[in-house]
Design a protein around this motif. Sequence first.
Motif: not given
Length: 476
Positions: A248-260
Motif C-alpha cells: 500500500x505504501x509503495x502504491x501510494x508513493x508512486x502518485x505522490x512522487x508524480x504529484x510533487x
Amino acid sequence: MPIRWRLTLFNALAIGVILIILGAGLFFLLRSALLSGVENDAETRAVAAARTVQEDGELEDAEQFALQGVFVIVRDEQGRVLEKTTDLSSGGSGGTDSVWREALSSGEAQGGTAQLSEEAPDYVYAVPVNPENSRARVVEAGRSYGEAEETIETFGTLLAVGLGVALLLSVAGAYLLARTALRPVDAVVSSAQEIGESDLSARLPVHHRRDEIGRLASTFNELLARMETAFARREEALDRQRRFAADASHELRTPLTSISGYARMLEDWGLDNPKASRRAVAAISKESGRLTELAESLLALTRGDEGAQLVRARHDLAEVAREAVETARAGAPSGIAVDYESPSAPVEATFDWEKIRQTITILLDNAVKYTPTDDHEGRVTVTVGERDGDPEVSVTDTGIGIAQDQLPLIFERFHRVDESRSAGGAGLGLSIAKQVAEAHGGSVSAESTVGEGSTFTLRLPGGKLETLDEPRGNDK
Ligand code: ADP
C-alpha cells in the motif's frame, strides 16, 4: 507432597490396618484355642479320675490320669491330700484351696486358676465325689498354662516380625509401583518443559496410547497441533498484513512522487509557460484522482477485513446489474459495446445493494479496461441468471485474456498480471470483489483464454430471507 509419596503412604496405611486386624484376630484365636485346650485337658482328666474314685472308692493309679503335663490330686472332706501326682510343696498349695473348697461346698464341679508352680499359673478343675457323704472326696486335675503361654508368646513374636516385614515389603512395593506408574509423567513433564513457543512442532512421547498418561499425552499433543495451526495461521495473517502495508505504501508513493514532481515543475517555470502549466495541472489532477481511488480501495478492503456489517435485503440481481451496465456503458470508449442480456424473470437474492453494485462495476471496469479497441470491435456482455439455484452475474469480454497460471493469482491484493498493461490499476479491484462476494457467502470466479477474452462470474447463495441475520464467514 508428591503423588508418589501420597500413594505410598495411603497404601502403607491401608495395608498396615489390614495386617494389624488380621494379625490380632489370628493371635487371639490361637490364644483362646491353646488356653481352652489346657482347660479341656484338665477337665476331662478330673472327670475321668472322679468317676474312678466314685466307682472304686479310691484312685489307685493316679499317674494314668496324669499324662501330658496334667496333675491329679485327691483330697478327703477335710482337704487332706490322699493322692497326688505333683509335688505340692514346691508351689503354694493354698492357691488351690478356693477351687476344691468351692466344689466341695457347692457339690458341683468348679474350675479356676491356681499358682502351683512358680513359673506360670495353673488351671485347676475340682470335681466333688459323694459330697453329702461322710467319705466325701474331691478330685482335682490341673495343668499349667506355661507351655501354652510360651507357644502364644513365640507365635506373637513371629507374627509381629512377620507383619512388620510384610508391611515394609508392601510399602516398598507400593513405592516402586507408584514410581513405575508415574515415571511416564516425568517424561511428559520434561518433554513439555522443552517445548517453547518457537518449536510447536515438538510432540510429547506416547508410550501406551490407551492408559491414562498416554491419553493425557495424546490430548496434549492434539492441543499442540491445534496451537501450531493457529500460530501458523496468525503468522500468515501477520505476513499478509505486513505485505499489504508495504504494497500500500509503495502504491501510494508512486502518485505522490508524480504529484510533487509536477508541482516542482510548476513552481520552477510552469507559471510563465502556459503549455507546461496546463500539462502539470492535468497530470496532478490525474494522479490525485488515482490517489483518491487507491485510498478508497484500501479503505474498502480494510473495512471488509474488519467485518463491516452488510446492509442486506431482498433485491433483484438483474436490476442492480442493469444499473451498473448503464454507468459502464456511459464511460466506455466508443470502440467497446457493453451489452446486457436481461433475464426473463427477476433474479431475487439477499444482498447489500451498494456493495454488489460496486463489485459488478469492478468486473465491468476491468472488462472494458482489458479489451483493446485499436484493431477490432470489443464487446462486453453481462448476463444474469441462476445456476443450481444460486443467482449469478457473468461479465464476458473479448479482451486480452489471462494466462491459466495467472488465474488463481489475480484475486490477490496488488497482483497485476502485466504491470505495463494494467491500465493504471493498483491490483485491488478483484480482491475487493472477492471480499464482498465471500462476505455474502458467495464467490467470484474467472475463466479466460489469452487473446480471446475472459468471463468473470459473481455467484451469490440462493438462500431465502431467513439467512438475513447470519452473514456468512469472511475468511480474511
Ligand atoms: P487492477 O486495478 O490492476 O485492474 P484488479 O484486481 O481488478 O486490479 O485485477 C488484477 C489483474 O487481473 C489486473 O491487473 C489484470 O492484469 C487482470 N485482469 C482483471 N480483469 C481482467 C480482464 N477482464 N481481462 C484481462 N485481465 C484482467
